[in-house]
Write a protein that holds these residues in place. Structure first.
Motif, PDB file in Angstrom:
ATOM      1  N   SER A 259     -41.774  14.502 -13.705  1.00 13.93           N
ATOM      2  CA  SER A 259     -42.808  14.783 -14.919  1.00 13.93           C
ATOM      3  C   SER A 259     -42.609  13.968 -16.286  1.00 13.93           C
ATOM      4  CB  SER A 259     -43.137  16.364 -15.080  1.00 13.93           C
ATOM      5  OG  SER A 259     -43.634  16.951 -13.939  1.00 13.93           O
ATOM      6  N   VAL A 260     -41.769  13.153 -16.174  1.00 19.15           N
ATOM      7  CA  VAL A 260     -41.522  12.391 -17.367  1.00 19.15           C
ATOM      8  C   VAL A 260     -42.153  11.037 -17.331  1.00 19.15           C
ATOM      9  CG1 VAL A 260     -39.670  11.150 -18.786  1.00 19.15           C
ATOM     10  CG2 VAL A 260     -39.257  13.464 -18.003  1.00 19.15           C
ATOM     11  N   ALA A 261     -42.955  10.668 -18.297  1.00 19.98           N
ATOM     12  CA  ALA A 261     -43.773   9.291 -18.216  1.00 19.98           C
ATOM     13  C   ALA A 261     -42.884   8.275 -18.468  1.00 19.98           C
ATOM     14  CB  ALA A 261     -44.925   9.543 -19.309  1.00 19.98           C
ATOM     15  N   CYS A 262     -43.185   7.123 -17.715  1.00 24.17           N
ATOM     16  CA  CYS A 262     -42.375   5.992 -17.619  1.00 24.17           C
ATOM     17  C   CYS A 262     -43.140   4.840 -17.460  1.00 24.17           C
ATOM     18  CB  CYS A 262     -41.358   5.900 -16.850  1.00 24.17           C
ATOM     19  SG  CYS A 262     -39.982   7.404 -16.623  1.00 24.17           S
ATOM     20  N   ALA A 263     -43.084   3.520 -18.062  1.00 19.67           N
ATOM     21  CA  ALA A 263     -43.491   2.443 -17.961  1.00 19.67           C
ATOM     22  C   ALA A 263     -42.517   1.270 -17.603  1.00 19.67           C
ATOM     23  CB  ALA A 263     -44.327   1.887 -19.530  1.00 19.67           C
ATOM     24  N   SER A 264     -42.932   0.416 -16.757  1.00 18.44           N
ATOM     25  CA  SER A 264     -41.798  -0.530 -15.981  1.00 18.44           C
ATOM     26  C   SER A 264     -42.519  -1.933 -16.109  1.00 18.44           C
ATOM     27  CB  SER A 264     -41.197  -0.079 -14.825  1.00 18.44           C
ATOM     28  OG  SER A 264     -42.196   0.103 -13.827  1.00 18.44           O
ATOM     29  N   VAL A 265     -41.830  -2.870 -16.289  1.00 18.96           N
ATOM     30  CA  VAL A 265     -42.224  -4.372 -15.912  1.00 18.96           C
ATOM     31  C   VAL A 265     -41.260  -4.935 -14.757  1.00 18.96           C
ATOM     32  CG1 VAL A 265     -42.658  -6.729 -16.696  1.00 18.96           C
ATOM     33  CG2 VAL A 265     -43.315  -4.554 -18.229  1.00 18.96           C
ATOM     34  N   SER A 266     -41.883  -5.564 -13.939  1.00 15.80           N
ATOM     35  CA  SER A 266     -41.184  -6.111 -12.730  1.00 15.80           C
ATOM     36  C   SER A 266     -41.492  -7.461 -12.461  1.00 15.80           C
ATOM     37  CB  SER A 266     -40.643  -5.317 -11.424  1.00 15.80           C
ATOM     38  OG  SER A 266     -42.202  -4.937 -10.808  1.00 15.80           O
ATOM     39  N   GLY A 267     -40.668  -8.566 -12.000  1.00 17.84           N
ATOM     40  CA  GLY A 267     -41.087  -9.649 -11.513  1.00 17.84           C
ATOM     41  C   GLY A 267     -40.212 -10.423 -10.549  1.00 17.84           C
TER      42      GLY A 267
END
Length: 306
Positions: free
Chosen positions: A198-206
């Motif tokens: 329930s904790v909002a997270c943003a991620s970038v992967s490549g």
């Protein structure tokens, strides 16, 4: 740093000098605290300008007063209210130039919209849950159930180094699952917004570099109320805000996307591009897995949520 160093990369500069400046503190015996008994001055000086030679500066504050709008002044994580200052001259609360820039003038965006985007390319930005030119039409939410997901197409292609997303979420209890997944065509590059307990997270992967993540820690959002989540990938940075974005509702990871480059001796190069597939690269609520044309399962589904 200007615009979190997210603009100008399309010109393929050799380094980040177009948006970042660095300098050493040249005064010896640096005090532990700022020793100033005068008021903070914004937009101009009430007295004659400081001489640069007195402080060893290469440049001194300009003698010309600033003409324009200033907002969101933040000093050591404390937001300053510029509408109720103790002393002022030639200034008014708000930003009339921006507010009247959208077609129709002041109030053209309605009571649930704000004219944003600057004076050259102004646009009405609606509050969460509202749409239409005057932001007077409520949007229709969708309910996610077990093994659910949604696919949608975009009418535009976001810039490869700047992506901003915003959505409202309502859920009960501790939830873990995917909210939004933006992916490039036939590659592993992606920008993801998800819940982790329930904790909002943003991620970038490549491809070729590890996933980087920023989470708005402090309080879970699974309280059954609507919450607005805003996330942005801009250049080398990831930022995520929950609701108004103050204190625990905000987190960023400016150095995160440079970690891979530090290990390879290339820190100052352009950020990794993310060319989002506007036709098939937007997925909401879960990641579908197919064998041929048959749906097998949905991973990371966010059930019992809106």
């Amino acid at each position: 740093m200007v615009d979190a160093c997210g603009a100008g990369w399309e010109e393929k500069p050799r380094d980040d000098a177009h948006c970042i400046a660095r300098a050493l503190w040249s005064i010896p015996n640096i005090p532990k605290h700022w020793e100033s008994h005068g008021p903070l001055q914004v937009g101009g000086l009430a007295q004659s300008s400081t001489k640069r030679e007195d402080y060893g500066w290469g440049e001194a504050p300009t003698r010309s007063a600033f003409s324009g709008c200033i907002s969101h002044l933040n000093i050591n994580d404390q937001l300053v209210d510029l509408g109720e200052v103790a002393y002022s001259k030639g200034s008014v609360p708000g930003c009339p130039m921006q507010e009247s820039a959208c077609a129709g003038g002041l109030g053209s965006c309605g009571i649930r919209g704000t004219c944003t985007g600057g004076l050259k390319t102004p646009t009405c930005e609606c509050d969460s849950g509202w749409s239409a030119p005057k932001c007077d039409t409520p949007t229709v939410p969708s309910t996610l159930t077990t093994q659910s997901y949604m696919k949608m197409a975009l009418s535009f292609t976001p810039p490869s180094e700047v992506v901003t997303v915003q959505m409202r979420v309502r859920t009960n209890g501790v939830r873990t699952g995917m909210l939004l997944h933006l992916a490039a065509q036939h590659t592993q590059h992606s920008f993801t917004l998800h819940l982790r307990a329930s904790v909002a997270c943003a991620s970038v992967s490549g491809a070729g570099w590890a996933a980087r993540i920023a989470c708005a820690e402090g309080r879970p959002i699974g309280d059954g109320k609507w919450h607005t989540i805003r996330a942005e990938r801009r250049g080398h940075s990831i930022t995520i805000d929950v609701d108004d974005g103050d204190e625990w509702r905000h987190n960023h990871s400016f150095p995160s996307l440079t970690a891979w480059r530090e290990n390879h001796g290339d820190v100052r190069g352009p950020p990794m591009p993310l060319e989002i597939d506007k036709h098939d690269g937007v997925t909401i609520g879960g990641l579908p897995k197919f064998i041929g044309v048959k749906l097998v399962t949905v991973g990371d589904d966010l059930h019992d949520s809106k």
